[in-house]
Motif scaffolding. Structure first.
Motif, mmCIF file in Angstrom:
data_model
loop_
_atom_site.group_PDB
_atom_site.id
_atom_site.type_symbol
_atom_site.label_atom_id
_atom_site.label_comp_id
_atom_site.label_asym_id
_atom_site.label_seq_id
_atom_site.Cartn_x
_atom_site.Cartn_y
_atom_site.Cartn_z
ATOM 1 N N ALA A 93 0.836 -1.203 0.000
ATOM 2 C CA ALA A 93 0.000 0.000 0.000
ATOM 3 C C ALA A 93 0.872 1.254 0.000
ATOM 4 O O ALA A 93 0.598 2.227 -0.717
ATOM 5 N N LYS A 94 1.964 1.229 0.782
ATOM 6 C CA LYS A 94 2.861 2.382 0.811
ATOM 7 C C LYS A 94 3.618 2.528 -0.504
ATOM 8 O O LYS A 94 3.953 3.640 -0.923
ATOM 9 N N MET A 95 3.879 1.399 -1.160
ATOM 10 C CA MET A 95 4.539 1.483 -2.462
ATOM 11 C C MET A 95 3.623 2.135 -3.497
ATOM 12 O O MET A 95 4.082 2.903 -4.345
ATOM 13 N N ILE A 96 2.334 1.827 -3.431
ATOM 14 C CA ILE A 96 1.373 2.487 -4.322
ATOM 15 C C ILE A 96 1.353 3.990 -4.036
ATOM 16 O O ILE A 96 1.301 4.815 -4.953
ATOM 17 N N GLU A 97 1.426 4.361 -2.761
ATOM 18 C CA GLU A 97 1.474 5.779 -2.391
ATOM 19 C C GLU A 97 2.728 6.446 -2.961
ATOM 20 O O GLU A 97 2.675 7.579 -3.455
#
Length: 361
Positions: free
Chosen positions: A281-285
């Motif tokens: 999820a943080k990588m998508i951010e």
């Protein structure tokens, strides 16, 4: 310590091949790598790595030249220091590295910025770079940078190899020969560490088997390191059973492309795969932030295969159609060498092109 790891190798229906790899090589040759403009790159950054971490990395793994050439005119020498003289050369180099490390520690205590301190350690660093390129780009690289081993140069039919492994196939007894033996056979004109890197890349590509992609499928670096179940659960908020995975396949591929792009960006300050816990999820951010900041280079590694129509429409260069051109397929046609080029890749549309032109995955 020069290392090559292929993280994606793909070939399309037109037999165009693109390869992404993580390279580790001496920082001193990085400027020469930058001259090859057909490659897409993301590299570790001296401005991003904390000084303590950089000092530790250099102390634990100091780059020292593999050989020391004697002073010479022109770009390339042929004589090398050996024995005691070579050891004295190594000692001189390592003493300069130790002095730089000590000065870096003093500058750290003084409170000087890492983007200044880390620069004095660069000659002694190993550098990590993610590179993506088409087969044509790699072939040009080998032509300019690879080792060229020549045996029997004074004969009418000398033997020539571009890899030690190829030479050893012909002369198995050479397998245990030392570096100096190979340097004396090597007639390549590139810097010796660059030739070593190029040869390792050459061997890796020769030994790698590309994944065959159909029209519309994606070349995604680091895909084999991704946890599909975790992507479905943490990013798509879905289970991974067969019926749902088919329904959300497009969103799944889109998530993978975004995660791969974030991984490419993270090569500037971390080693992909070394993370204790992956937060997709943080990588998508991070991916979304890269778009917002117009930090575009990480978007150049993922790429979609072209359709037949796209292959005909994407043309590289400018050609004047005449009746006398012998390399045209048919009268009025562009040559095959010009077809299928999008930015620096052949047969594939880079994710960056799609972002730049607001094309959805």
């Amino acid at each position: 310590m020069i290392k090559v790891e292929i993280v994606a190798d793909s070939i399309n229906q037109q037999k165009d091949r693109i390869i992404s790899m993580v390279l580790t090589y001496p920082r001193i040759i990085h400027a020469e790598m930058l001259t090859h403009r057909m490659f897409s790159r993301n590299a570790s950054s001296s401005r991003a790595v904390p000084v303590k971490k950089m000092i530790e990395a250099v102390r634990n793994n100091t780059f020292c030249p593999m050989e020391f050439q004697k002073a010479h005119t022109g770009m390339q020498g042929s004589e090398y220091f050996t024995g005691k003289d070579k050891e004295e050369c190594r000692q001189l180099w390592l003493e300069t590295a130790e002095f730089a490390l000590n000065q870096a520690e003093k500058m750290l205590q003084k409170g000087i910025s890492k983007q200044i301190i880390n620069r004095i350690l660069e000659p002694y660093q190993y550098y990590t770079v993610l590179i993506t390129g088409s087969k044509e780009g790699w072939e040009n690289f080998f032509k300019l940078r690879n080792s060229v081993y020549v045996f029997g140069s004074n004969t009418e039919a000398p033997k020539i190899w571009y890899s030690k492994k190829d030479a050893i196939k012909d002369f198995p007894e050479w397998e245990n020969r030392n570096d100096l033996f190979w340097q004396m056979l090597n007639k390549g004109q590139a810097e010796i560490h660059m030739m070593c890197l190029s040869e390792k890349i050459y061997d890796a590509i020769q030994e790698s088997k590309p994944t065959v992609l159909q029209e519309g499928e994606w070349h995604i670096p680091f895909e084999d390191r991704m946890d599909s179940r975790k992507i479905y659960e943490d990013v798509l908020n879905q289970n991974i059973d067969y019926s749902i995975s088919v329904k959300f396949y497009k969103e799944f591929i889109e998530a993978k492309v975004k995660i791969s792009t974030a991984m490419a960006a993270r090569t500037s300050y971390t080693v992909v795969g070394d993370e204790k816990e992956v937060d997709y999820a943080k990588m998508i951010e991070l991916h979304d932030k890269l778009i917002e900041m117009r930090h575009s280079s990480p978007f150049e590694h993922c790429a979609r295969t072209m359709s037949d129509n796209e292959y005909e429409e994407f043309i590289k260069g400018r050609f004047e159609v005449t009746h006398s051109e012998s390399d045209y397929d048919d009268l009025g046609e562009f040559p095959d060498s010009a077809k299928g080029w999008c930015y620096n890749l052949k047969g594939f549309i880079p994710y960056r092109y799609m972002i730049d032109n607001k094309i959805k995955i």
